[in-house]
Design a protein around this motif. Structure first.
Motif, PDB file in Angstrom:
ATOM      1  N   HIS A 199       0.805  -1.226   0.000  1.00 41.68           N
ATOM      2  CA  HIS A 199       0.000   0.000   0.000  1.00 41.68           C
ATOM      3  C   HIS A 199       0.836   1.273   0.000  1.00 41.68           C
ATOM      4  O   HIS A 199       0.339   2.355  -0.303  1.00 41.68           O
ATOM      5  N   GLY A 200       2.127   1.169   0.323  1.00 42.29           N
ATOM      6  CA  GLY A 200       2.966   2.348   0.490  1.00 42.29           C
ATOM      7  C   GLY A 200       2.993   3.323  -0.671  1.00 42.29           C
ATOM      8  O   GLY A 200       2.778   4.534  -0.490  1.00 42.29           O
ATOM      9  N   PRO A 201       3.279   2.861  -1.903  1.00 43.87           N
ATOM     10  CA  PRO A 201       3.397   3.807  -3.014  1.00 43.87           C
ATOM     11  C   PRO A 201       2.110   4.575  -3.317  1.00 43.87           C
ATOM     12  O   PRO A 201       2.159   5.624  -3.965  1.00 43.87           O
ATOM     13  N   PHE A 202       0.984   4.067  -2.870  1.00 40.37           N
ATOM     14  CA  PHE A 202      -0.293   4.712  -3.132  1.00 40.37           C
ATOM     15  C   PHE A 202      -0.719   5.589  -1.952  1.00 40.37           C
ATOM     16  O   PHE A 202      -0.831   6.805  -2.070  1.00 40.37           O
ATOM     17  N   LEU A 203      -0.927   4.968  -0.805  1.00 35.68           N
ATOM     18  CA  LEU A 203      -1.395   5.716   0.366  1.00 35.68           C
ATOM     19  C   LEU A 203      -0.371   6.757   0.803  1.00 35.68           C
ATOM     20  O   LEU A 203      -0.736   7.852   1.223  1.00 35.68           O
ATOM     21  N   SER A 205       2.188   8.137  -1.056  1.00 35.45           N
ATOM     22  CA  SER A 205       2.894   8.844  -2.125  1.00 35.45           C
ATOM     23  C   SER A 205       3.158  10.287  -1.687  1.00 35.45           C
ATOM     24  O   SER A 205       2.327  10.918  -1.033  1.00 35.45           O
ATOM     25  N   GLY A 206       4.340  10.763  -2.011  1.00 33.45           N
ATOM     26  CA  GLY A 206       4.670  12.133  -1.643  1.00 33.45           C
ATOM     27  C   GLY A 206       5.283  12.273  -0.271  1.00 33.45           C
ATOM     28  O   GLY A 206       5.639  13.382   0.140  1.00 33.45           O
ATOM     29  N   THR A 207       5.399  11.165   0.480  1.00 33.37           N
ATOM     30  CA  THR A 207       6.044  11.230   1.788  1.00 33.37           C
ATOM     31  C   THR A 207       7.549  11.043   1.613  1.00 33.37           C
ATOM     32  O   THR A 207       8.068  10.923   0.505  1.00 33.37           O
ATOM     33  N   TYR A 208       8.261  10.995   2.722  1.00 38.92           N
ATOM     34  CA  TYR A 208       9.726  11.031   2.711  1.00 38.92           C
ATOM     35  C   TYR A 208      10.333   9.909   1.870  1.00 38.92           C
ATOM     36  O   TYR A 208      11.137  10.145   0.974  1.00 38.92           O
ATOM     37  N   THR A 209       9.959   8.664   2.142  1.00 38.06           N
ATOM     38  CA  THR A 209      10.489   7.529   1.366  1.00 38.06           C
ATOM     39  C   THR A 209       9.407   6.556   0.908  1.00 38.06           C
ATOM     40  O   THR A 209       9.655   5.744   0.017  1.00 38.06           O
ATOM     41  N   LEU A 210       8.226   6.608   1.507  1.00 40.70           N
ATOM     42  CA  LEU A 210       7.255   5.537   1.294  1.00 40.70           C
ATOM     43  C   LEU A 210       6.489   5.622  -0.015  1.00 40.70           C
ATOM     44  O   LEU A 210       5.661   4.770  -0.304  1.00 40.70           O
ATOM     45  N   GLY A 211       6.761   6.642  -0.821  1.00 42.02           N
ATOM     46  CA  GLY A 211       6.162   6.691  -2.147  1.00 42.02           C
ATOM     47  C   GLY A 211       7.033   6.022  -3.197  1.00 42.02           C
ATOM     48  O   GLY A 211       6.622   5.873  -4.351  1.00 42.02           O
ATOM     49  N   ASN A 212       8.247   5.612  -2.813  1.00 47.88           N
ATOM     50  CA  ASN A 212       9.179   5.022  -3.769  1.00 47.88           C
ATOM     51  C   ASN A 212       8.756   3.605  -4.165  1.00 47.88           C
ATOM     52  O   ASN A 212       8.217   2.861  -3.341  1.00 47.88           O
ATOM     53  N   THR A 213       9.017   3.245  -5.411  1.00 47.36           N
ATOM     54  CA  THR A 213       8.725   1.880  -5.847  1.00 47.36           C
ATOM     55  C   THR A 213       9.449   1.587  -7.150  1.00 47.36           C
ATOM     56  O   THR A 213       9.715   2.495  -7.949  1.00 47.36           O
ATOM     57  N   LYS A 214       9.802   0.327  -7.358  1.00 53.11           N
ATOM     58  CA  LYS A 214      10.344  -0.109  -8.644  1.00 53.11           C
ATOM     59  C   LYS A 214       9.228  -0.442  -9.628  1.00 53.11           C
ATOM     60  O   LYS A 214       9.456  -0.542 -10.821  1.00 53.11           O
ATOM     61  N   GLY A 215       8.069  -0.657  -9.106  1.00 48.07           N
ATOM     62  CA  GLY A 215       6.919  -0.992  -9.935  1.00 48.07           C
ATOM     63  C   GLY A 215       5.743  -1.329  -9.041  1.00 48.07           C
ATOM     64  O   GLY A 215       5.904  -1.603  -7.848  1.00 48.07           O
ATOM     65  N   TYR A 216       4.548  -1.303  -9.601  1.00 48.70           N
ATOM     66  CA  TYR A 216       3.354  -1.551  -8.805  1.00 48.70           C
ATOM     67  C   TYR A 216       2.962  -3.024  -8.780  1.00 48.70           C
ATOM     68  O   TYR A 216       2.507  -3.536  -7.757  1.00 48.70           O
ATOM     69  N   ALA A 217       3.136  -3.726  -9.905  1.00 50.41           N
ATOM     70  CA  ALA A 217       2.804  -5.146  -9.939  1.00 50.41           C
ATOM     71  C   ALA A 217       3.906  -5.939  -9.251  1.00 50.41           C
ATOM     72  O   ALA A 217       5.088  -5.737  -9.525  1.00 50.41           O
ATOM     73  N   ASP A 218       3.533  -6.812  -8.352  1.00 54.36           N
ATOM     74  CA  ASP A 218       4.530  -7.598  -7.635  1.00 54.36           C
ATOM     75  C   ASP A 218       3.844  -8.794  -6.998  1.00 54.36           C
ATOM     76  O   ASP A 218       2.615  -8.856  -6.895  1.00 54.36           O
ATOM     77  N   THR A 219       4.661  -9.753  -6.574  1.00 49.71           N
ATOM     78  CA  THR A 219       4.171 -10.945  -5.893  1.00 49.71           C
ATOM     79  C   THR A 219       4.580 -10.889  -4.427  1.00 49.71           C
ATOM     80  O   THR A 219       5.718 -10.528  -4.111  1.00 49.71           O
TER      81      THR A 219
END
Length: 363
Positions: A199-203, A205-219
């Motif tokens: 949920h981090g990259p969505f909820l 997003s725009g915070t210090y580090t928790l909006g970072n992601t290599k991609g949204y689809a993952d297992t």
């Protein structure tokens, strides 16, 4: 670890159209969650930070739906009583610590560290009827600035050791205890959030580090650790966001949050999260935020924390509380549609089901 198809109604393949959400229905898990709305008995819970309990004055709190009086004896040991005098029901948290015990403010009945009444002033002090008066007491331990209490189903002794993660009392780890009262968020909803690494990259997003992601689809990978905890993490990335959690049944977590150089020395931030129900609709969450850091580096991080990082932390917490409160407690369970990324949540529910079965078998 595979996710039971009986639990997950739709596993979406990449590129496949999303399934239609089901109409309102009675979710079997909802009935079990209602059963545990006030906590699972025969386990330890972090109930209060040590610095919130004075040496000379009781504190009244509510945990697991029970009103509690927390106080310190003459040796400074934390004690926990049910917050009700057996005489006329007055709150013992309004009482006075006296002569190694706790004295009720109303009529002066005094109770020893185990909750046994040993003095009724109006009856001359020690008397036969005092032996019939007893306050329910709860086993307690104190570790790393947190007071833990054991809530049994039948007043039996603790069946398991108190959680004491090594970071709590290690000289190599330093940090802070952050206290959160999550109003309108049942304790299991809070744990749903903690066992959900996507949920981090969505909820956030725009915070210090928790909006970072290599991609949204993952297992999501779930595996059992040698200490019987469960690793729940993303396969596609590590230390990019909130990418994994280590779940210790029933109520605490260990996770790492990546920190850039601008956060000071010490590497990722280790967070130990202890969740305790207050009542059926709210919970207390203690997040022990630490970094493996000592000396001047610890003091530098401490300064940075108070100057700029603490504000960013509360931004994230406010987002979590807002979204969880928006679910409407257990009413959301009538409409949920789980997918593969909910594998951690499904694992947690499985463990609660097994605990319910053990309860039923022993009753």
């Amino acid at each position: 670890m595979s996710v039971p198809t009986s639990e997950i109604k739709s596993l979406e393949r990449q590129g496949a159209p999303a399934a239609r959400a089901p109409a309102a229905r009675r979710n079997p898990w909802k009935e079990l969650e209602e059963r545990f709305a006030l906590g699972l008995r025969n386990h330890w819970y972090a109930i209060l930070p040590s610095d919130e309990l004075p040496a000379d004055k009781p504190v009244g709190i509510q945990r697991l739906g029970i009103e509690l009086a927390v106080w310190r004896d003459e040796q400074g040991v934390a004690r926990v009583f049910e917050d009700r005098c057996p005489h006329r029901g007055a709150k013992l948290s309004l009482g006075v610590q006296h002569d190694g015990g706790l004295r009720c403010w109303y009529h002066g009945w005094k109770f020893d560290i185990n909750g046994q009444c040993n003095s009724i002033p109006s009856e001359g002090g020690e008397c036969g009827i005092a032996q019939k008066a007893h306050v329910r007491s709860f086993p307690t331990e104190e570790h790393g600035g947190l007071i833990f209490a054991y809530f049994s189903s039948d007043d039996s002794a603790p069946a398991m050791p108190c959680p004491n993660p090594y970071e709590l009392e290690s000289d190599e780890w330093n940090g802070f205890i952050v206290r959160h009262h999550w109003q309108g968020v049942p304790w299991i909803r809070a744990m749903d959030n903690l066992i959900d690494p996507v949920h981090g990259p969505f909820l956030h997003s725009g915070t210090y580090t928790l909006g970072n992601t290599k991609g949204y689809a993952d297992t999501i990978e779930v595996r059992k650790n040698p200490d019987d905890s469960y690793y729940v993490g993303r396969k596609g990335q590590a230390l990019v966001n909130f990418d994994f959690t280590e779940y210790h049944f029933p109520n605490w977590f260990r996770l790492d949050i990546p920190y850039p150089w601008s956060a000071g020395p010490g590497g990722p931030m280790r967070i130990l999260v202890m969740v305790c129900p207050i009542d059926a609709e709210s919970c207390q969450v203690y997040m022990v935020r630490k970094r493996k850091i000592t000396g001047w580096k610890w003091w530098l991080w401490k300064a940075l924390w108070h100057i700029r990082l603490e504000k960013k932390m509360w931004q994230v917490i406010d987002q979590d509380v807002a979204i969880l409160a928006s679910q409407g407690g257990r009413t959301s369970l009538d409409h949920e549609l789980l997918v593969q990324s909910d594998a951690g949540l499904v694992t947690m529910r499985k463990l609660f089901r097994e605990a319910a079965q053990k309860e039923e078998a022993s009753s």
